[in-house]
Design a protein around this motif. Structure first.
Motif, PDB file in Angstrom:
ATOM      1  N   VAL A   1      10.014   2.332   4.146  1.00 14.25           N
ATOM      2  CA  VAL A   1      10.031   3.664   3.537  1.00 14.25           C
ATOM      3  C   VAL A   1       9.290   3.628   2.195  1.00 14.25           C
ATOM      4  N   HIS A   2       8.936   4.797   1.715  1.00 16.35           N
ATOM      5  CA  HIS A   2       8.350   4.876   0.378  1.00 16.35           C
ATOM      6  C   HIS A   2       9.483   4.803  -0.648  1.00 16.35           C
ATOM      7  N   PRO A   3       9.297   4.036  -1.721  1.00 14.63           N
ATOM      8  CA  PRO A   3      10.392   3.946  -2.706  1.00 14.63           C
ATOM      9  C   PRO A   3      10.812   5.302  -3.277  1.00 14.63           C
TER      10      PRO A   3
ATOM     11  N   THR B   1      -1.596  -1.237  -4.214  1.00 18.30           N
ATOM     12  CA  THR B   1      -2.653  -0.224  -4.211  1.00 18.30           C
ATOM     13  C   THR B   1      -2.172   0.995  -3.437  1.00 18.30           C
ATOM     14  N   ASN B   2      -3.061   1.945  -3.251  1.00 13.31           N
ATOM     15  CA  ASN B   2      -2.719   3.188  -2.565  1.00 13.31           C
ATOM     16  C   ASN B   2      -3.815   3.578  -1.585  1.00 13.31           C
ATOM     17  N   VAL B   3      -3.433   4.362  -0.593  1.00 13.61           N
ATOM     18  CA  VAL B   3      -4.408   4.882   0.386  1.00 13.61           C
ATOM     19  C   VAL B   3      -5.417   5.777  -0.326  1.00 13.61           C
TER      20      VAL B   3
ATOM     21  N   PRO C   1       8.592   5.997 -11.815  1.00 14.21           N
ATOM     22  CA  PRO C   1       9.935   5.832 -11.228  1.00 14.21           C
ATOM     23  C   PRO C   1       9.918   5.135  -9.864  1.00 14.21           C
ATOM     24  N   ALA C   2       8.972   5.483  -8.997  1.00 14.97           N
ATOM     25  CA  ALA C   2       8.916   4.820  -7.676  1.00 14.97           C
ATOM     26  C   ALA C   2       8.610   3.332  -7.851  1.00 14.97           C
ATOM     27  N   GLY C   3       7.792   3.015  -8.840  1.00 14.77           N
ATOM     28  CA  GLY C   3       7.462   1.619  -9.125  1.00 14.77           C
ATOM     29  C   GLY C   3       8.682   0.823  -9.557  1.00 14.77           C
TER      30      GLY C   3
ATOM     31  N   VAL D   1       0.845  -1.193   0.000  1.00 19.84           N
ATOM     32  CA  VAL D   1       0.000   0.000   0.000  1.00 19.84           C
ATOM     33  C   VAL D   1       0.883   1.247   0.000  1.00 19.84           C
ATOM     34  N   GLY D   2       0.729   2.050  -1.041  1.00 15.55           N
ATOM     35  CA  GLY D   2       1.447   3.321  -1.131  1.00 15.55           C
ATOM     36  C   GLY D   2       0.538   4.473  -0.747  1.00 15.55           C
ATOM     37  N   GLU D   3       0.991   5.673  -1.045  1.00 18.36           N
ATOM     38  CA  GLU D   3       0.230   6.864  -0.641  1.00 18.36           C
ATOM     39  C   GLU D   3      -0.871   7.207  -1.635  1.00 18.36           C
ATOM     40  N   GLN D   4      -0.476   7.463  -2.848  1.00 13.53           N
ATOM     41  CA  GLN D   4      -1.409   7.862  -3.902  1.00 13.53           C
ATOM     42  C   GLN D   4      -0.683   7.684  -5.234  1.00 13.53           C
ATOM     43  N   PRO D   5      -1.424   7.583  -6.333  1.00 16.19           N
ATOM     44  CA  PRO D   5      -0.735   7.471  -7.623  1.00 16.19           C
ATOM     45  C   PRO D   5       0.100   8.718  -7.898  1.00 16.19           C
ATOM     46  N   GLY D   6       1.190   8.528  -8.620  1.00 12.78           N
ATOM     47  CA  GLY D   6       2.010   9.657  -9.056  1.00 12.78           C
ATOM     48  C   GLY D   6       1.599  10.080 -10.459  1.00 12.78           C
ATOM     49  N   ASP D   7       2.436  10.933 -11.034  1.00 17.39           N
ATOM     50  CA  ASP D   7       2.144  11.496 -12.356  1.00 17.39           C
ATOM     51  C   ASP D   7       1.934  10.404 -13.413  1.00 17.39           C
ATOM     52  N   ARG D   8       2.854   9.455 -13.465  1.00 23.37           N
ATOM     53  CA  ARG D   8       2.755   8.383 -14.478  1.00 23.37           C
ATOM     54  C   ARG D   8       1.564   7.476 -14.224  1.00 23.37           C
ATOM     55  N   GLU D   9       1.371   7.181 -12.960  1.00 28.27           N
ATOM     56  CA  GLU D   9       0.251   6.294 -12.600  1.00 28.27           C
ATOM     57  C   GLU D   9      -1.070   6.945 -12.981  1.00 28.27           C
ATOM     58  N   ASP D  10      -1.153   8.260 -12.751  1.00 34.26           N
ATOM     59  CA  ASP D  10      -2.368   9.009 -13.087  1.00 34.26           C
ATOM     60  C   ASP D  10      -2.658   8.925 -14.585  1.00 34.26           C
TER      61      ASP D  10
ATOM     62  N   ALA E   1      -2.597   2.865 -13.556  1.00 37.93           N
ATOM     63  CA  ALA E   1      -2.170   1.677 -12.796  1.00 37.93           C
ATOM     64  C   ALA E   1      -1.180   2.108 -11.716  1.00 37.93           C
ATOM     65  N   PRO E   2      -1.187   1.420 -10.562  1.00 37.71           N
ATOM     66  CA  PRO E   2      -0.307   1.829  -9.467  1.00 37.71           C
ATOM     67  C   PRO E   2       1.146   1.414  -9.695  1.00 37.71           C
ATOM     68  N   PHE E   3       2.044   2.240  -9.203  1.00 41.03           N
ATOM     69  CA  PHE E   3       3.478   1.937  -9.198  1.00 41.03           C
ATOM     70  C   PHE E   3       4.020   1.526 -10.569  1.00 41.03           C
ATOM     71  N   VAL E   4       3.719   2.311 -11.568  1.00 43.78           N
ATOM     72  CA  VAL E   4       4.279   2.058 -12.901  1.00 43.78           C
ATOM     73  C   VAL E   4       5.325   3.113 -13.280  1.00 43.78           C
TER      74      VAL E   4
HETATM   75  N1  URA Z   1       3.686   6.494  -5.274  1.00 37.46           N
HETATM   76  C1  URA Z   1       2.696   5.847  -4.604  1.00 37.46           C
HETATM   77  O1  URA Z   1       2.556   5.987  -3.385  1.00 37.46           O
HETATM   78  N2  URA Z   1       1.889   5.072  -5.312  1.00 37.46           N
HETATM   79  C2  URA Z   1       2.003   4.887  -6.626  1.00 37.46           C
HETATM   80  O2  URA Z   1       1.193   4.161  -7.189  1.00 37.46           O
HETATM   81  C3  URA Z   1       3.044   5.568  -7.287  1.00 37.46           C
HETATM   82  C4  URA Z   1       3.873   6.363  -6.597  1.00 37.46           C
END
Ligand code: URA
Length: 224
Positions: free
Chosen positions: A179-181, A97-99, A75-77, A57-66, A70-73
């Motif tokens: 930690v968050h990636p 997934t994300n919060v 740089p952090a992914g 579980v991450g925080e929220q989608p980032g720019d690419r995910e948005d 899809a989640p974590f696709v």
């Molecule tokens: N960071 C997050 O927390 N979630 C993602 O899906 C992508 C980046």
């Protein structure tokens, strides 16, 4: 086009009763439980095997995910994938997934800068996460970063203090935070980045130890 104000309204996400994961994805696509739907391109729901033993579980989608939906696709992914691989887990085995399921951002020149979702936005989105947990029923739940950790484990949880060991939680049999990636990507210099990555891999290895069925998790770092 001006952005909407930070937070004007929030209700609870409209989770349909008796829904499958596919039903949740469809229902969440139209979620307007908080104002972030106006800002994000689309709802980014969780993805992965519906019977995954591991949920991330991450925080929220980032720019690419948005943009990709899809989640974590992004740089952090990529960092997450490397960490998982080094810990002996393939990403395909995990449900990610994300919060919060919409990207919260503010413009900075041509870029969309990440903004941390506030407590009301996290609360509005919570029913989706609860529904995902209830359906996937992971054996191991890993919170990535402080937002996910405090959202799942309470406001007194400190990733710096409590990371990398299983904590008591009703959410899953084994729950830990790391930690968050993206924090690894923000490291200053190669040495710091390498140390941060090693720590991330060590934490993920604790999670992996349960999935592999070996006893590393119960030898010192184990479940309380
Ligand atoms: N960071 C997050 O927390 N979630 C993602 O899906 C992508 C980046």
């Amino acid at each position: 086009m001006p952005l909407p104000p930070d937070q004007t309204t929030s209700t609870s996400a409209p989770v349909p009763e008796g829904a499958s994961l596919a039903d949740l994805v469809a229902a969440a696509a139209g979620c307007q439980a908080c104002d972030l739907w106006r800002r994000g391109t689309q709802t980014v729901f969780g993805a992965g095997p519906p019977d995954a033993e591991l949920m991330l579980v991450g925080e929220q989608p980032g720019d690419r995910e948005d943009l990709e939906g899809a989640p974590f696709v992004g740089p952090a992914g990529k960092v997450l994938d490397r960490g998982l691989r080094a810990a002996g887990i393939t990403r395909e085995r995990a449900y990610a997934t994300n919060v919060v399921k919409h990207f919260k951002w503010t413009p900075r020149g041509k870029r969309r800068l990440h903004q941390t979702p506030n407590a009301a936005e996290q609360a509005a989105c919570r029913p989706w996460l609860e529904a995902e947990l209830a359906l996937v029923r992971p054996t191991v739940l890993v919170a990535l970063g402080a937002t996910a950790a405090t959202s799942l484990l309470g406001r007194s949880f400190r990733v710096t203090r409590d990371r990398g060991r299983f904590v008591e939680s009703s959410l899953a049999p084994y729950v830990l935070a790391t930690v968050h990636p993206s924090s690894i990507l923000r490291s200053q210099g190669d040495d710091e980045r390498e140390r941060a990555m090693d720590g991330f891999i060590a934490d993920l290895s604790v999670a992996a130890s349960v999935l592999e069925g070996d006893d590393r998790a119960t030898a010192g770092e184990g479940r309380p």
